[in-house]
Design an enzyme around this catalytic site. Sequence first.
Site, PDB file in Angstrom:
ATOM      1  N   ASP A   2       0.877  -1.197   0.057  1.00 14.76           N
ATOM      2  CA  ASP A   2       0.125   0.092   0.068  1.00 14.76           C
ATOM      3  C   ASP A   2       0.707   1.315   0.015  1.00 14.76           C
ATOM      4  O   ASP A   2       2.101   1.236   0.092  1.00 14.76           O
ATOM      5  CB  ASP A   2      -0.951   0.032   1.096  1.00 14.76           C
ATOM      6  CG  ASP A   2      -2.157   1.035   0.774  1.00 14.76           C
ATOM      7  OD1 ASP A   2      -2.020   1.736  -0.037  1.00 14.76           O
ATOM      8  OD2 ASP A   2      -3.150   0.810   1.687  1.00 14.76           O
TER       9      ASP A   2
HETATM   10  C1  BGC Z   1      -5.028   3.069   0.140  1.00 13.20           C
HETATM   11  C2  BGC Z   1      -5.470   2.067  -1.142  1.00 13.20           C
HETATM   12  C3  BGC Z   1      -5.302   2.511  -2.265  1.00 13.20           C
HETATM   13  C4  BGC Z   1      -4.133   3.147  -2.329  1.00 13.20           C
HETATM   14  C5  BGC Z   1      -3.618   3.954  -4.071  1.00 13.20           C
HETATM   15  C6  BGC Z   1      -4.048   4.155  -0.223  1.00 13.20           C
HETATM   16  O1  BGC Z   1      -4.123   5.121   0.222  1.00 13.20           O
HETATM   17  O2  BGC Z   1      -4.957   2.652   1.153  1.00 13.20           O
HETATM   18  O3  BGC Z   1      -6.599   1.237  -0.818  1.00 13.20           O
HETATM   19  O4  BGC Z   1      -5.681   1.532  -3.238  1.00 13.20           O
HETATM   20  O5  BGC Z   1      -3.859   4.363  -1.466  1.00 13.20           O
HETATM   21  O6  BGC Z   1      -4.758   4.875  -4.045  1.00 13.20           O
END
Ligand code: BGC
Length: 724
Positions: free
Chosen positions: A267
Amino acid sequence: MMPVYKDSSCSPEQRADDLLARMTLEEKIGQMIQISCSVASESEAEEWAAHRFAGSFLYAFGDTAKHLQELALSTRLGIPILFGIDAIHGHALNTGATVFPSQLSMSCSWNPELVQKAGRVTAKEVASEGLHWTFSPVLCLGRDLRWGRINETFGEDQYLAGILGAAIIKGYQGEHLADPDSILACAKHYIAYGESLGGRDSYDTSASMRKVREVFLPPFAEAVKAGCATMMASYQSVDGTPVSASEKLLKDLLKDELGFKGFVVTDWENVRNLVVRQGVAADMKEAAAKALNAGNDMIMNTPEFYYAAIELVKAGVVKESIIDQAVRRILFIKFALGLFDGKCRPQNNKHNTLACSEHLDINMKLTRESIVLLENRNNILPLKSNIKKIAVIGPNADDIQAQFGDWTYFSHPDLNPSAVPKIETWTVLRGIKELSSKYKAEVVYHKGCDIMDPEDQDIEGAARLASSADAVIAVIGDCLAQNGEYKDRADLDLSGSQQKLLEALKACGKPLIVVLVNGKPLSIPWAAKYSDALIEAFNSGMFGGKAVAEIIFGETNPSGRLSISFPYHSGQLPVYYNQLPGWHGAKYMDMPSEPLYSFGYGLSYTSFEYSNLKLSKNICNTDDTVAVNTDVRNTGSIDGMETVQLYVRDLASSVVTPVKQLKGFKKVEIKAGETVTIEIPLDIRELFIVNEAEEYVVEPGEFEIMVGPDSRDSVLHKTRLVVE
Ligand code: BGC
């Protein structure tokens, strides 16, 4: 001779091996990097594509994506970029795309076929823009309602989340990944992220491995079975070890034990935060080494990982074979997706794909089935023809942003509250206005109050208008500012002056229909008790208001069922249905022991009666499948859909097991007056527990089998099964 990696008649595995053997260390580590166009400047992004071989970008749209792809294709080996996007409930960062109900909302449909179709529609819309990969579905469980991301889950139950997760993955990825319309799915956030302490996003989840395996792993195991191409490692730590630093969770459990063949992406800034926030590494080199050894394959938004990893390999601290394993996985998926065979450029460029009529039809069907009727006192709904004037009141009656919920162009990649949807949108106000014309009813509207600002209110004005009408539809709930990352809530009561507004409307003495437009269950005991009808719409997407209006006027018979339980009060949490038993009442002395509304619950305009619960056998072996049969009669005067739910309890086991656990369900249409026999297969292997030694076992003994319309004991029919 054509190199093997360019030869589309060779397998993705052969091509990945061949290409890997040709790559320099820098080219390999570049493939592990994912750059965000919401952070990198244009020239930085170009540099990463052309000279540092970044394997993937996120938040790159349109011409930017095309340009970066051309740069990547003109490098020595021409390895195409994989473009990722958060197409979370539809390709909803694009103002022209179909916006589906949120995952939580669609999970209330209990309809895997429609959820799969929603995935397919999303894939087509994403692919038409030349993007390849969605960071969806979320397979975290919504068990602590204070958490800001409940709206992104398929609800509280691991079985339902597994079924719906597998369905949407099949929709995204299609029959073949290489189909022009297929995109990669990403099951996230692996693992146990939804249960971080106190519902506080990204904090430690204090769970044993036994619990991780029994409660949180099953939906991810289903995702692996469904062929999910990628997984995202969650932010938080599990019992003190950040997931991105955990070899046990990523390499041993996910890759080796579950046999996950795709690649793991971290993440956002997971690796940087091993140093900056979680403090398990002193510097980027230590963090990179941990992340590599744990089994992260692609690193989202920590570009400094690139330099650290190169140094680590050159200094002999990390073996190049570890890099090879990660890059092979990434290349394998790129080949399987067809990226080297033309799919790297927008294939069809079918911009007329976005929100086309076929896609909207599917969305409308799913939205209808996602709305849950929670109360209907004296059958106030559907509205009768004597209602000539309707007052639609409330902050969410005409707020498309609240109705869309998180992860649309209003909120991502940057806050953009003034974005203008290029699709048709139906708020509840529009739905009531348009449908009421058929019924010759007049509609008046007043916002009443604001959700965040208690000063911004005109309760008297709203009540005056309500008094002039024959029925009041109050549309309340929460707003974007109360849902999402960084937006956990300690207090789940109605915010602003909404409670005051409801009480003033009730005092008008007119039938009060309350519609909830919200990201997650709120504590609404007053509304539950004093409304004449209560409808839960959650974040129901572009057609939410239309679906709600159809229900209010009786054009649709509601069939949604809650995928998540409602509390009376946030202090009563957790209220999920599948708790482990205690013996001191399992409740607080100042709260009821039951949730306000239970998992699986929802009303219809008709009624169903269950009888004749039978098993195909009452004694079976651990590898059997037993057919659970029940008759269900539609005892009302209109056709309706019922979701028949099968729960199981292990009556004696080596560890404490939940008081009940969903193990099957079937949604069926039953004509008025008709009786149907429903058969739900129960695979006895589904009766597993995770024992103290952390093994998955079905322990022989007696099981209670429960069938009915929802998870409450009072409505379940029960019988017993002996497993030998
Ligand atoms: C989130 C994810 C997301 C990623 C990309 C993160 O802040 O936890 O769920 O896919 O950002 O945008």
